[in-house]
Design a protein around this motif. Structure first.
Motif, PDB file in Angstrom:
ATOM      1  N   PRO A  35     -27.270 -25.670  45.916  1.00 38.08           N
ATOM      2  CA  PRO A  35     -28.718 -25.935  45.844  1.00 38.08           C
ATOM      3  C   PRO A  35     -29.581 -24.909  46.574  1.00 38.08           C
ATOM      4  CG  PRO A  35     -27.492 -27.906  46.471  1.00 38.08           C
ATOM      5  CD  PRO A  35     -26.558 -26.747  46.598  1.00 38.08           C
ATOM      6  N   THR A  36     -29.194 -24.553  47.810  1.00 36.14           N
ATOM      7  CA  THR A  36     -30.095 -23.749  48.644  1.00 36.14           C
ATOM      8  C   THR A  36     -29.510 -22.429  49.108  1.00 36.14           C
ATOM      9  OG1 THR A  36     -29.351 -24.881  50.652  1.00 36.14           O
ATOM     10  CG2 THR A  36     -31.244 -25.836  49.479  1.00 36.14           C
ATOM     11  N   SER A  37     -28.228 -22.187  48.838  1.00 36.85           N
ATOM     12  CA  SER A  37     -27.618 -20.918  49.238  1.00 36.85           C
ATOM     13  C   SER A  37     -26.582 -20.517  48.199  1.00 36.85           C
ATOM     14  CB  SER A  37     -26.960 -21.035  50.622  1.00 36.85           C
ATOM     15  OG  SER A  37     -25.805 -21.853  50.554  1.00 36.85           O
ATOM     16  N   ALA A  38     -26.074 -19.284  48.317  1.00 37.72           N
ATOM     17  CA  ALA A  38     -25.123 -18.768  47.337  1.00 37.72           C
ATOM     18  C   ALA A  38     -23.831 -19.568  47.317  1.00 37.72           C
ATOM     19  CB  ALA A  38     -24.829 -17.298  47.625  1.00 37.72           C
ATOM     20  N   ASP A  39     -23.468 -20.170  48.444  1.00 38.59           N
ATOM     21  CA  ASP A  39     -22.207 -20.905  48.526  1.00 38.59           C
ATOM     22  C   ASP A  39     -22.378 -22.415  48.449  1.00 38.59           C
ATOM     23  OD1 ASP A  39     -20.751 -18.558  48.776  1.00 38.59           O
ATOM     24  OD2 ASP A  39     -20.956 -18.527  50.960  1.00 38.59           O
ATOM     25  N   GLY A  40     -23.555 -22.913  48.745  1.00 42.83           N
ATOM     26  CA  GLY A  40     -23.758 -24.366  48.730  1.00 42.83           C
ATOM     27  C   GLY A  40     -25.102 -24.729  49.312  1.00 42.83           C
ATOM     28  N   GLY A  96     -27.792 -31.752  46.749  1.00 39.99           N
ATOM     29  CA  GLY A  96     -28.808 -31.287  45.805  1.00 39.99           C
ATOM     30  C   GLY A  96     -29.959 -32.260  45.662  1.00 39.99           C
ATOM     31  N   ILE A  97     -29.681 -33.551  45.867  1.00 38.45           N
ATOM     32  CA  ILE A  97     -30.698 -34.590  45.688  1.00 38.45           C
ATOM     33  C   ILE A  97     -30.682 -35.507  46.907  1.00 38.45           C
ATOM     34  CG2 ILE A  97     -31.545 -36.434  44.193  1.00 38.45           C
ATOM     35  CD1 ILE A  97     -29.665 -35.289  41.998  1.00 38.45           C
ATOM     36  N   ILE A  98     -31.867 -35.784  47.449  1.00 35.46           N
ATOM     37  CA  ILE A  98     -31.997 -36.749  48.542  1.00 35.46           C
ATOM     38  C   ILE A  98     -32.935 -37.853  48.070  1.00 35.46           C
ATOM     39  CG2 ILE A  98     -32.739 -37.147  50.912  1.00 35.46           C
ATOM     40  CD1 ILE A  98     -32.094 -34.230  51.513  1.00 35.46           C
ATOM     41  N   ILE A  99     -32.408 -39.066  47.982  1.00 37.03           N
ATOM     42  CA  ILE A  99     -33.182 -40.218  47.509  1.00 37.03           C
ATOM     43  C   ILE A  99     -33.474 -41.131  48.689  1.00 37.03           C
ATOM     44  CG2 ILE A  99     -33.166 -42.244  46.007  1.00 37.03           C
ATOM     45  CD1 ILE A  99     -31.313 -40.682  44.129  1.00 37.03           C
ATOM     46  N   THR A 100     -34.750 -41.431  48.896  1.00 35.88           N
ATOM     47  CA  THR A 100     -35.163 -42.291  50.002  1.00 35.88           C
ATOM     48  C   THR A 100     -35.854 -43.527  49.447  1.00 35.88           C
ATOM     49  OG1 THR A 100     -35.508 -40.335  51.398  1.00 35.88           O
ATOM     50  CG2 THR A 100     -36.458 -42.420  52.155  1.00 35.88           C
ATOM     51  N   ASP A 115     -36.019 -36.279  46.035  1.00 36.43           N
ATOM     52  CA  ASP A 115     -36.333 -34.926  46.503  1.00 36.43           C
ATOM     53  C   ASP A 115     -35.217 -33.967  46.086  1.00 36.43           C
ATOM     54  OD1 ASP A 115     -37.382 -32.752  47.742  1.00 36.43           O
ATOM     55  OD2 ASP A 115     -37.371 -33.587  49.771  1.00 36.43           O
ATOM     56  N   PHE A 116     -35.517 -33.102  45.132  1.00 38.81           N
ATOM     57  CA  PHE A 116     -34.549 -32.115  44.653  1.00 38.81           C
ATOM     58  C   PHE A 116     -34.614 -30.889  45.557  1.00 38.81           C
ATOM     59  CE2 PHE A 116     -33.495 -28.688  41.434  1.00 38.81           C
ATOM     60  CZ  PHE A 116     -32.133 -28.947  41.441  1.00 38.81           C
ATOM     61  N   GLN A 117     -33.449 -30.443  46.046  1.00 37.82           N
ATOM     62  CA  GLN A 117     -33.407 -29.384  47.051  1.00 37.82           C
ATOM     63  C   GLN A 117     -33.466 -27.970  46.476  1.00 37.82           C
ATOM     64  OE1 GLN A 117     -33.400 -30.492  50.520  1.00 37.82           O
ATOM     65  NE2 GLN A 117     -34.041 -32.132  49.125  1.00 37.82           N
ATOM     66  N   GLY A 118     -33.206 -27.835  45.185  1.00 36.65           N
ATOM     67  CA  GLY A 118     -33.280 -26.512  44.573  1.00 36.65           C
ATOM     68  C   GLY A 118     -32.035 -26.178  43.772  1.00 36.65           C
ATOM     69  N   ASP A 119     -32.082 -25.022  43.096  1.00 39.59           N
ATOM     70  CA  ASP A 119     -30.989 -24.576  42.229  1.00 39.59           C
ATOM     71  C   ASP A 119     -30.846 -23.070  42.409  1.00 39.59           C
ATOM     72  OD1 ASP A 119     -29.156 -24.070  40.260  1.00 39.59           O
ATOM     73  OD2 ASP A 119     -30.371 -24.829  38.607  1.00 39.59           O
ATOM     74  N   PHE A 120     -30.011 -22.663  43.381  1.00 42.25           N
ATOM     75  CA  PHE A 120     -29.934 -21.254  43.789  1.00 42.25           C
ATOM     76  C   PHE A 120     -29.558 -20.333  42.629  1.00 42.25           C
ATOM     77  CE2 PHE A 120     -28.127 -17.463  45.692  1.00 42.25           C
ATOM     78  CZ  PHE A 120     -29.004 -17.197  46.731  1.00 42.25           C
ATOM     79  N   TRP A 121     -28.603 -20.747  41.795  1.00 37.76           N
ATOM     80  CA  TRP A 121     -28.112 -19.894  40.712  1.00 37.76           C
ATOM     81  C   TRP A 121     -28.666 -20.291  39.339  1.00 37.76           C
ATOM     82  CZ3 TRP A 121     -26.219 -15.595  42.347  1.00 37.76           C
ATOM     83  CH2 TRP A 121     -25.461 -15.529  43.518  1.00 37.76           C
ATOM     84  N   ASP A 122     -29.613 -21.200  39.288  1.00 37.01           N
ATOM     85  CA  ASP A 122     -30.199 -21.650  38.013  1.00 37.01           C
ATOM     86  C   ASP A 122     -29.139 -22.177  37.046  1.00 37.01           C
ATOM     87  OD1 ASP A 122     -32.624 -20.864  38.998  1.00 37.01           O
ATOM     88  OD2 ASP A 122     -32.755 -19.010  37.834  1.00 37.01           O
ATOM     89  N   GLU A 123     -28.277 -23.060  37.539  1.00 38.88           N
ATOM     90  CA  GLU A 123     -27.199 -23.574  36.691  1.00 38.88           C
ATOM     91  C   GLU A 123     -26.974 -25.078  36.861  1.00 38.88           C
ATOM     92  OE1 GLU A 123     -24.282 -20.866  38.183  1.00 38.88           O
ATOM     93  OE2 GLU A 123     -23.572 -22.245  39.748  1.00 38.88           O
ATOM     94  N   MET A 124     -27.819 -25.743  37.654  1.00 37.26           N
ATOM     95  CA  MET A 124     -27.641 -27.165  37.940  1.00 37.26           C
ATOM     96  C   MET A 124     -28.524 -28.027  37.035  1.00 37.26           C
ATOM     97  SD  MET A 124     -27.839 -26.673  42.090  1.00 37.26           S
ATOM     98  CE  MET A 124     -28.302 -28.384  42.355  1.00 37.26           C
ATOM     99  N   ASP A 154     -34.619 -36.356  33.483  1.00 39.13           N
ATOM    100  CA  ASP A 154     -33.683 -35.410  32.874  1.00 39.13           C
ATOM    101  C   ASP A 154     -34.086 -34.017  33.337  1.00 39.13           C
ATOM    102  OD1 ASP A 154     -31.877 -34.021  31.374  1.00 39.13           O
ATOM    103  OD2 ASP A 154     -32.560 -34.757  29.429  1.00 39.13           O
ATOM    104  N   VAL A 155     -33.347 -33.479  34.308  1.00 39.35           N
ATOM    105  CA  VAL A 155     -33.717 -32.229  34.975  1.00 39.35           C
ATOM    106  C   VAL A 155     -32.771 -31.120  34.540  1.00 39.35           C
ATOM    107  CG1 VAL A 155     -34.016 -31.094  37.206  1.00 39.35           C
ATOM    108  CG2 VAL A 155     -34.649 -33.506  36.927  1.00 39.35           C
ATOM    109  N   GLY A 156     -33.337 -30.020  34.057  1.00 43.04           N
ATOM    110  CA  GLY A 156     -32.534 -28.923  33.538  1.00 43.04           C
ATOM    111  C   GLY A 156     -32.310 -27.814  34.546  1.00 43.04           C
ATOM    112  N   PRO A 157     -31.461 -26.841  34.208  1.00 47.33           N
ATOM    113  CA  PRO A 157     -31.173 -25.710  35.096  1.00 47.33           C
ATOM    114  C   PRO A 157     -32.429 -24.916  35.427  1.00 47.33           C
ATOM    115  CG  PRO A 157     -29.584 -25.815  33.288  1.00 47.33           C
ATOM    116  CD  PRO A 157     -30.676 -26.791  32.962  1.00 47.33           C
ATOM    117  N   GLY A 158     -32.459 -24.380  36.648  1.00 43.31           N
ATOM    118  CA  GLY A 158     -33.571 -23.537  37.060  1.00 43.31           C
ATOM    119  C   GLY A 158     -34.786 -24.287  37.566  1.00 43.31           C
ATOM    120  N   THR A 159     -34.675 -25.598  37.740  1.00 44.48           N
ATOM    121  CA  THR A 159     -35.810 -26.379  38.241  1.00 44.48           C
ATOM    122  C   THR A 159     -36.075 -26.053  39.707  1.00 44.48           C
ATOM    123  OG1 THR A 159     -35.357 -28.178  36.693  1.00 44.48           O
ATOM    124  CG2 THR A 159     -36.680 -28.717  38.630  1.00 44.48           C
ATOM    125  N   ASP A 160     -37.339 -25.880  40.049  1.00 43.72           N
ATOM    126  CA  ASP A 160     -37.708 -25.576  41.432  1.00 43.72           C
ATOM    127  C   ASP A 160     -37.500 -26.790  42.331  1.00 43.72           C
ATOM    128  OD1 ASP A 160     -38.474 -23.004  40.745  1.00 43.72           O
ATOM    129  OD2 ASP A 160     -40.568 -23.584  40.379  1.00 43.72           O
TER     130      ASP A 160
END
Length: 317
Positions: free
Chosen positions: A218-223, A227-231, A277-286, A300-306
């Motif tokens: 989600p936030t770095s090249a390795d991890g 990816g999702i935090i639900i409160t 709260d979506f944390q991000g998609d570092f490689w645009d593949e999630m 329904d959230v696609g790859p590359g979502t901010d």
């Protein structure tokens, strides 16, 4: 030789006369086309001030919103050919499996403006402003709460009636009929959207995918964590994501390099909608999908979502 020259001169004079006549006839045809192209009327959108309505699913009521627009009438007499600008209200049942509306294509006349009701805009043309609240539109059509549902829409159609008897509206909306190629829609919609509500109790499902097949980063090249935090409104927090091939997330991630599924439970008694709260998609593949306890797809959230808060479809919740 002189005789031949004389014949040539006569022939040339005749040809010139024919050409002039042809040009005159051509001008007449062009004039007719221009006249035909400028005899229509158009309705130009100046401003849409409101076009959404908030629908509350639990109570089947319209909470707020409505429709508002300012339009401008134009014809070859600067709008002076306008006899009346009529406004028709209708209803578009886009969710026939939810609401019970049987109104169909019925329309009713709700407003009729004369030329004197308008104001002159900067272009020297008459302008008109029409507004209606959600309650006013519902009442005008005699709809009950059970007749409606989120995703349905009220339709607002304008019709120009001219002093020469011509009528222009949505069915005549083309450049060849109105005599203009400006945007002249004549018909608008006020769509009902479902407002946030307390999150439905039960077991929710999150399906996750990774296009590269190496888990989520989600936030770095390795991890970089979940990816999702639900409160939930009661303070309960869920951290969700596919396990990464390169990093130990430090939370209960879901196994599956290419895809995986997990659930989270929502206790009864929630007082507000959960934040997702979506944390991000570092490689645009999630990518991922969220389903309610009833199995309805609400996100329904696609790859590359901010990174950021994910909006869910409260009509389907």
């Amino acid at each position: 030789m002189k005789k031949i020259n004389f014949i040539n001169k006569v022939f040339l004079a005749g040809m010139v006369g024919i050409l002039f006549a042809a040009c005159e006839e051509g001008d007449k045809v062009i004039d007719q086309i221009v006249e035909a192209e400028t005899r229509g009327s158009i309705l130009r959108t100046i401003e849409i001030t409101e076009n959404t309505i908030e629908y509350d699913v639990p109570t089947s009521t319209l909470l707020s919103g409505g429709f508002g627009a300012t339009v401008e009438v134009q014809d070859q007499e600067n709008g002076n050919l306008l006899q009346s600008l009529d406004v028709y209200l209708g209803y578009s049942d886009n969710t026939s499996d939810k609401g019970t509306s049987t109104i169909g294509d019925t329309e009713i006349l709700v407003q009729s403006y004369s030329l004197s009701d308008g104001t002159i805009g900067p272009n020297g043309l008459p302008r008109f402003t029409y507004t209606a609240t959600a309650d006013e539109m519902q009442s005008a059509l005699g709809l009950t709460g059970d007749d409606m549902f989120g995703g349905d829409a009220f339709t607002i159609r304008f019709e120009i009636v001219r002093t020469d008897g011509a009528v222009y509206s949505a069915a005549d909306n083309s450049g060849t009929l109105t005599g203009s190629y400006f945007n002249s829609p004549f018909e608008y919609t006020a769509v009902m959207v479902c407002g946030p509500k307390p999150t439905q109790a039960g077991t929710w499902t999150v399906d996750m995918q990774d296009a590269f097949g190496d888990g989520w980063q989600p936030t770095s090249a390795d991890g970089g964590g979940p990816g999702i935090i639900i409160t939930l409104s009661d303070g309960t927090v869920y951290e969700i994501g596919l396990c990464s091939d390169y990093d130990d997330f430090g939370f209960g991630c879901t196994p599956g390099a290419s895809e995986g599924s997990t659930t989270f439970d929502v206790p009864a008694g929630q007082t507000a909608a959960a934040t997702i709260d979506f944390q991000g998609d570092f490689w645009d593949e999630m990518s991922f999908q969220i389903y309610t306890p009833a199995g309805n797809l609400v996100a329904d959230v696609g790859p590359g979502t901010d990174a950021g808060l994910i909006e869910i479809d409260y009509c389907a919740d």
